[in-house]
Design a protein around this motif. Sequence first.
Motif, PDB file in Angstrom:
ATOM      1  N   ARG A 181       0.831  -1.203   0.000  1.00  0.00           N
ATOM      2  CA  ARG A 181       0.000   0.000   0.000  1.00  0.00           C
ATOM      3  C   ARG A 181       0.866   1.254   0.000  1.00  0.00           C
ATOM      4  O   ARG A 181       0.559   2.248  -0.668  1.00  0.00           O
ATOM      5  N   GLU A 184       2.219   1.711  -3.539  1.00  0.00           N
ATOM      6  CA  GLU A 184       1.188   2.271  -4.410  1.00  0.00           C
ATOM      7  C   GLU A 184       1.080   3.775  -4.205  1.00  0.00           C
ATOM      8  O   GLU A 184       0.996   4.548  -5.160  1.00  0.00           O
ATOM      9  N   PHE A 188       2.445   5.584  -7.407  1.00  0.00           N
ATOM     10  CA  PHE A 188       1.393   5.773  -8.418  1.00  0.00           C
ATOM     11  C   PHE A 188       0.407   6.892  -8.078  1.00  0.00           C
ATOM     12  O   PHE A 188      -0.288   7.373  -8.945  1.00  0.00           O
ATOM     13  N   THR A 189       0.304   7.253  -6.802  1.00  0.00           N
ATOM     14  CA  THR A 189      -0.697   8.243  -6.401  1.00  0.00           C
ATOM     15  C   THR A 189      -0.040   9.554  -5.978  1.00  0.00           C
ATOM     16  O   THR A 189      -0.263  10.600  -6.605  1.00  0.00           O
ATOM     17  N   TYR A 192       1.243  12.512  -8.169  1.00  0.00           N
ATOM     18  CA  TYR A 192       0.277  13.178  -9.047  1.00  0.00           C
ATOM     19  C   TYR A 192      -0.671  14.104  -8.298  1.00  0.00           C
ATOM     20  O   TYR A 192      -1.609  14.630  -8.874  1.00  0.00           O
ATOM     21  N   GLY A 193      -0.431  14.259  -6.993  1.00  0.00           N
ATOM     22  CA  GLY A 193      -1.286  15.143  -6.212  1.00  0.00           C
ATOM     23  C   GLY A 193      -0.461  15.947  -5.236  1.00  0.00           C
ATOM     24  O   GLY A 193       0.747  16.114  -5.414  1.00  0.00           O
ATOM     25  N   LYS A 218      -1.959  10.607 -15.983  1.00  0.00           N
ATOM     26  CA  LYS A 218      -2.517  10.115 -14.713  1.00  0.00           C
ATOM     27  C   LYS A 218      -3.336   8.842 -14.922  1.00  0.00           C
ATOM     28  O   LYS A 218      -3.324   7.932 -14.095  1.00  0.00           O
ATOM     29  N   ARG A 219      -4.019   8.789 -16.071  1.00  0.00           N
ATOM     30  CA  ARG A 219      -4.773   7.579 -16.394  1.00  0.00           C
ATOM     31  C   ARG A 219      -3.819   6.392 -16.563  1.00  0.00           C
ATOM     32  O   ARG A 219      -4.061   5.308 -16.052  1.00  0.00           O
ATOM     33  N   ALA A 221      -0.818   6.093 -15.239  1.00  0.00           N
ATOM     34  CA  ALA A 221      -0.253   5.760 -13.926  1.00  0.00           C
ATOM     35  C   ALA A 221      -1.259   4.960 -13.102  1.00  0.00           C
ATOM     36  O   ALA A 221      -0.892   4.028 -12.377  1.00  0.00           O
ATOM     37  N   CYS A 222      -2.544   5.309 -13.228  1.00  0.00           N
ATOM     38  CA  CYS A 222      -3.573   4.577 -12.493  1.00  0.00           C
ATOM     39  C   CYS A 222      -3.717   3.148 -13.047  1.00  0.00           C
ATOM     40  O   CYS A 222      -3.899   2.193 -12.291  1.00  0.00           O
ATOM     41  N   GLU A 223      -3.608   3.006 -14.368  1.00  0.00           N
ATOM     42  CA  GLU A 223      -3.617   1.666 -14.956  1.00  0.00           C
ATOM     43  C   GLU A 223      -2.471   0.822 -14.400  1.00  0.00           C
ATOM     44  O   GLU A 223      -2.656  -0.353 -14.074  1.00  0.00           O
ATOM     45  N   LYS A 225      -1.067   1.242 -11.550  1.00  0.00           N
ATOM     46  CA  LYS A 225      -1.392   0.946 -10.148  1.00  0.00           C
ATOM     47  C   LYS A 225      -2.311  -0.276 -10.067  1.00  0.00           C
ATOM     48  O   LYS A 225      -2.114  -1.163  -9.237  1.00  0.00           O
TER      49      LYS A 225
END
Lengths: 425, 425
Positions: A181, A184, A188-189, A192-193, A218-219, A221-223, A225
């Motif tokens: 966790r 991640e 990956f998160t 980007y924030g 970001k899409r 990176a989320c993929e 993740k």
Amino acid sequence: MTDEFETPDGYRILHVEDLAPQIAAIADLRKRLGGAPEAWTAAEISDGNMNAVYRLTGPSGSLIVKQALPYIRVIGEGWPFPVSRIHFEAAAMARQAELAPAHVPALLHRDDGLGLLVMEDLRGHAVVRQALVAGTHFPRLAAHMGEFLARTLFFTSDFHLATPQTSAIEAAFSGNAHLCRTSEDVIFTGPYGEAPYNRVTRGNEAVAAALRGDRDLKRAACEMKLVYRTRSQALLHGDLHTGSVMATATETRVIDAEWAFFGPMGFDIGALVGNLLLSAISQPGHDGARCDRAALSDRLLQTASDVWTHFAECFAALAARAGGELLAPAIYDETSRRAIVADHLRSVFEDMLGFAGAKMIRRIIGISHVEDFELIGDVAVRAERERHALRVARRLLLERRDIAAMDAVRDLVRAEAAGDAGPGR
Amino acid sequence: MTDEFETPDGYRILHVEDLAPQIAAIADLRKRLGGAPEAWTAAEISDGNMNAVYRLTGPSGSLIVKQALPYIRVIGEGWPFPVSRIHFEAAAMARQAELAPAHVPALLHRDDGLGLLVMEDLRGHAVVRQALVAGTHFPRLAAHMGEFLARTLFFTSDFHLATPQTSAIEAAFSGNAHLCRTSEDVIFTGPYGEAPYNRVTRGNEAVAAALRGDRDLKRAACEMKLVYRTRSQALLHGDLHTGSVMATATETRVIDAEWAFFGPMGFDIGALVGNLLLSAISQPGHDGARCDRAALSDRLLQTASDVWTHFAECFAALAARAGGELLAPAIYDETSRRAIVADHLRSVFEDMLGFAGAKMIRRIIGISHVEDFELIGDVAVRAERERHALRVARRLLLERRDIAAMDAVRDLVRAEAAGDAGPGR
């Protein structure tokens, strides 16, 4: 469910002066160091972000003691972290030692209660990341790491094992989920924030803001993740960057497996390839008096490429001989087996590119930066080198399904060298 | 590791006359049936392949008792099978009851030692597979199953849970790996080779032999086997064909979750869709005097399509409201979240088509055939209906990445109706 942050009964943080008495109580280790414990010297050599690491030296030899602290060492008690990670590190090391014994240090002792590992002192080995900054060349690195990756990933996967065996390995590492966790979050998160501890080199603020507003990136990176969370292919090292590899000109050893989990093969390979690309791209920013930085950069691009090639060849050779249930020889002829393995490797290649890109970005605009850039003294040069890496990383993430082979990655790195539009971009 | 085939201490196979005394010892159940146990009637109603199932009836009510035998019921002691499966069935039912309470029977009692589940008697509900053969229409089936699938898959996935939670669920079901291995064998491997118990309808021997020599098809089936083994997305029912669903015109309940494991969402959806396609394709072979078989076939194609549509809409609606870490609202705006969920659903759609195809083929040339075809008395007609299904299934497997939507699946079924080249093909 027990509290994952609770320290084991009897756990205490050791201090440098506690080490000799602690180790002297273990007959094998006492013998290895030789002489009287009072004559031993202990020194803290902590280097990574997470743990306390010591070297203990006696008249007959030396060894390394690693203790998992109940928080992240470089941040402190404000970020608690489970001591149980040492259990998973030891379990992963044991399996790596079975599968690739030449490429891990010997594990000499473990004490889960104290969160302690005692291992072979890799004298003469340098941490690859820092050595690359200093201009060292490791001629065997790609071949060794390709073999390490192929053997550890193949032999813990469905290509070799039957389902009850892979399920048992996966379950045995499921308790390390807090570390997953965290990965991640920081890979990956967070980048980007507005994550706390995110850091951006002066001059790259606008570039970082543009990446944080980049929906396509970001899409992707989320993929990645989601792939990280759901693609259960093999037992991974889990954090296989160039700071987790120690090497000489002839030997290569992998350390720091505490992030081990059952996941996508491309994550381990991508961690190494992405960090080699960071090193290659950073080279022109370092002191050119010590070595030919352009040549070293080229050589590192070749090394990154060779890691993949060696991995893929070794994996395919192992799979060609596999007698497991997946590629049942009674069902599939040689041609079919080769095609199925090639399909799998293509899919791992795409994951590898995506993870390499994500790992590169997080080292530049996330919480945890790397010496490859941090040791470039001129901030403007550092920022420019980072922008080059960010452009490459973004394309690896977005174009991972279209990149044909490692040659194309090399071309892409070279093409993006010219693309800098300055800090305002 | 304990022997997975060892029966629990105290396990014994119950006989029909043992049931009343066994159940009478449990106060709640005794009360539910009413009167004296001597007045209760017990009848064996075993229907599936695996277990012994009984109905116990008293003056005040009735209930269903299911016992896991230490072997596969329809084959016998020659195929031992772990009694522990009842533990996983009960655990999966408990979670389904939380997430989709209207669509599972109430679990009244469990006894892992005896491999026993006692559950609500679904009076008035028919097993969907046989009822479809009889010409029954279930107007609520697609909406209910779409909702069941979306809720059970979404709420056990990374779209809703954090990593430590999904890891814990996955680990809790990892002990059911023997059943997963059996699924792999009978679905993805056995049908393509000379597995014992494989069976082919007279007249289709050459067609079956052609499929077993079809490299492209076998490669696709092996890819789906790898997806089955490695795509850890959600807690699945694990065997969600039309024989695992009981329904009336207004209610729909899912039974027989003993194959539950943490796997690819498309596997549950594909099992149901594939078996609905088998029913649709089989309809013209059944007695047309009882109902309009062509109309029923069309309606079943619509139902298969609606299962997917309801699932996808319900899943997307749940994901739009998700507050989990995966789709972190601080990072992704509405547009990005929708795009990420759409990408995921597209990938599940492809898996679903591949699994549907694999499930259809295994029911025709593998070990376990289905009443949809077996109850067609005329063997030549049965063989011809099966060939239609095999052509459709092969295309689903090979073209899964190119099929745009469920409409195309319907068109494909209709197009292949005309493609029969006779038994020699």
